[in-house]
Enzyme design. Sequence first.
Site, PDB file in Angstrom:
ATOM      1  N   GLU A  22       0.845  -1.209   0.000  1.00  0.00           N
ATOM      2  CA  GLU A  22       0.000   0.000   0.000  1.00  0.00           C
ATOM      3  C   GLU A  22       0.870   1.244   0.000  1.00  0.00           C
ATOM      4  O   GLU A  22       1.846   1.334   0.752  1.00  0.00           O
ATOM      5  CB  GLU A  22      -0.889  -0.029   1.245  1.00  0.00           C
ATOM      6  CG  GLU A  22      -2.275   0.483   1.011  1.00  0.00           C
ATOM      7  CD  GLU A  22      -3.075  -0.372   0.044  1.00  0.00           C
ATOM      8  OE1 GLU A  22      -3.098  -0.035  -1.158  1.00  0.00           O
ATOM      9  OE2 GLU A  22      -3.681  -1.357   0.489  1.00  0.00           O
ATOM     10  N   HIS A  23       0.487   2.182  -0.849  1.00  0.00           N
ATOM     11  CA  HIS A  23       1.242   3.438  -1.008  1.00  0.00           C
ATOM     12  C   HIS A  23       2.675   3.176  -1.466  1.00  0.00           C
ATOM     13  O   HIS A  23       3.592   3.892  -1.102  1.00  0.00           O
ATOM     14  CB  HIS A  23       1.223   4.257   0.294  1.00  0.00           C
ATOM     15  CG  HIS A  23      -0.143   4.811   0.601  1.00  0.00           C
ATOM     16  ND1 HIS A  23      -0.619   5.969   0.018  1.00  0.00           N
ATOM     17  CD2 HIS A  23      -1.140   4.349   1.383  1.00  0.00           C
ATOM     18  CE1 HIS A  23      -1.846   6.199   0.459  1.00  0.00           C
ATOM     19  NE2 HIS A  23      -2.197   5.230   1.286  1.00  0.00           N
ATOM     20  N   THR A  24       2.819   2.123  -2.233  1.00  0.00           N
ATOM     21  CA  THR A  24       4.124   1.848  -2.843  1.00  0.00           C
ATOM     22  C   THR A  24       4.131   2.191  -4.331  1.00  0.00           C
ATOM     23  O   THR A  24       5.179   2.520  -4.876  1.00  0.00           O
ATOM     24  CB  THR A  24       4.501   0.356  -2.682  1.00  0.00           C
ATOM     25  OG1 THR A  24       3.361  -0.446  -3.010  1.00  0.00           O
ATOM     26  CG2 THR A  24       4.936   0.038  -1.264  1.00  0.00           C
ATOM     27  N   ASP A  25       2.950   2.118  -4.989  1.00  0.00           N
ATOM     28  CA  ASP A  25       2.964   2.227  -6.462  1.00  0.00           C
ATOM     29  C   ASP A  25       3.511   3.552  -6.952  1.00  0.00           C
ATOM     30  O   ASP A  25       4.346   3.596  -7.850  1.00  0.00           O
ATOM     31  CB  ASP A  25       1.574   1.923  -7.074  1.00  0.00           C
ATOM     32  CG  ASP A  25       0.447   2.830  -6.605  1.00  0.00           C
ATOM     33  OD1 ASP A  25       0.641   3.661  -5.692  1.00  0.00           O
ATOM     34  OD2 ASP A  25      -0.672   2.705  -7.175  1.00  0.00           O
ATOM     35  N   SER A 119     -13.739   4.204  -8.850  1.00  0.00           N
ATOM     36  CA  SER A 119     -13.464   5.305  -9.781  1.00  0.00           C
ATOM     37  C   SER A 119     -12.584   4.842 -10.938  1.00  0.00           C
ATOM     38  O   SER A 119     -12.870   5.150 -12.102  1.00  0.00           O
ATOM     39  CB  SER A 119     -12.828   6.476  -9.041  1.00  0.00           C
ATOM     40  OG  SER A 119     -11.769   6.026  -8.243  1.00  0.00           O
ATOM     41  N   GLU A 151      -6.216   9.579 -15.134  1.00  0.00           N
ATOM     42  CA  GLU A 151      -7.048   9.756 -13.939  1.00  0.00           C
ATOM     43  C   GLU A 151      -6.517  10.862 -13.039  1.00  0.00           C
ATOM     44  O   GLU A 151      -7.250  11.416 -12.217  1.00  0.00           O
ATOM     45  CB  GLU A 151      -7.187   8.427 -13.183  1.00  0.00           C
ATOM     46  CG  GLU A 151      -8.368   8.455 -12.222  1.00  0.00           C
ATOM     47  CD  GLU A 151      -8.621   7.140 -11.518  1.00  0.00           C
ATOM     48  OE1 GLU A 151      -8.467   6.066 -12.141  1.00  0.00           O
ATOM     49  OE2 GLU A 151      -8.995   7.182 -10.339  1.00  0.00           O
ATOM     50  N   ASP A 162      -4.459   0.718  -9.648  1.00  0.00           N
ATOM     51  CA  ASP A 162      -5.882   0.432  -9.791  1.00  0.00           C
ATOM     52  C   ASP A 162      -6.255   0.090 -11.237  1.00  0.00           C
ATOM     53  O   ASP A 162      -6.968  -0.881 -11.506  1.00  0.00           O
ATOM     54  CB  ASP A 162      -6.709   1.620  -9.295  1.00  0.00           C
ATOM     55  CG  ASP A 162      -6.324   2.025  -7.878  1.00  0.00           C
ATOM     56  OD1 ASP A 162      -5.684   1.208  -7.193  1.00  0.00           O
ATOM     57  OD2 ASP A 162      -6.658   3.144  -7.466  1.00  0.00           O
TER      58      ASP A 162
END
Length: 388
Positions: A22-25, A119, A151, A162
């Site tokens: 998480e919060h790595t991409d 989204s 996006e 995503d």
Amino acid sequence: MPGSARTRWLAIAPGRVNLIGEHTDYNGLPVFPIAIDRDVRIDFTIADDPVVRLDSPLARFDPFAFQLKRPIEAASQGHWSNYVRAAARGLLEHGVELRRGIVGTVTGDVPIASGLSSSSALVVASALALLKANGATLPRLELAALMARAERFVGLEGGGMDQAACLHGVAGHALRIDFEPLRVTPVAVPEGWRWVVASSLVRAEKSGGAREAYNERARQCREALAGLADRSTDGMPAYRDLMAADDLDRVLRRARRTLAPVLFRRFRHVVTEGRRVAQAEVAVGDGDVRRFGHLMVQSHESLRDDYEVSTGKLDAIVEVALDAGAAGARLTGAGFGGCAVALCDDTTVGPVMEALVARFYQPRLRGPPVGRVVFAVEPSPGARVEEA
Ligand code: GLA
């Protein structure tokens, strides 16, 4: 021409649950999500002129229309059409000619603003519908990268997880996604691993309140890197290079000495989470549910304490799920509300869901939950267009 004017098409794009990473991409480090068996659907016909006209059965999503001509202007902040506009704008800027439009209705069962990527699913469904309408195709990796950039039109400095998960989902598989360049490797999930998603009952709007906090984290990650830049060489290091070049504990010791405390904590989350993804992939390969679960718990603690994106409700869900026998549990998606995911097996999936209803939802809702706030998901196929 692709289909007759009266042919009805269905663009189907799944949501995703990130299992770990998480919060790595947006820091160029890998993620490990699944596409899920809940999707956004656009039921559409092809319009002869370059116009997009969509509506929704939900009253809060008012019908809208716009022309497929540059520049495509944004609607007011938070308006749902911005996700469709983002897709159109991305395609046009990429040089895809959009001479025909789409007219249709958007439905779906991905909970909205819940960290399950409704989204991005709408962005991807819109892109696939517009490509279909114009008889155009793009390689999936290229489309995923393009839609991730597109996006950002909505204002979140998001990474590419995503859109890639939505486009590359494979039934029964998790997806190891690497960045710069984008690569997706499906990894079979062992039989009997069950994933439970539980809503914290707090919306996390990508285009709303969560946006600033998210973008602030992205900025802090860049500042941390800049703070560690080796003055003897030009340019910024990448997280990936830092992790590859040195042993992680040495990197962390140097970061602790060099960075302000808050930047150090952000940094520590990112690099340890990157390492956890690699370890989690091995655990899946070994069928080691305990090990994978343990990594999820570490991930949650790091997101809570170092990255500060959890909430009391997400922490409570994790605690109840673990207490009821889940092998692991963590917040999923950006945080600041949204959902948590728990790893169960056939014997724990029922008790974990029951415990969440009894101990998390009933007291907060003063009665049984209405609608589906806690549900099991399956690793599912990626986005596609079918004849309706
Ligand atoms: C949001 C973003 C993703 C990713 C997650 C956090 O979902 O859209 O790109 O950064 O947050 O892992």
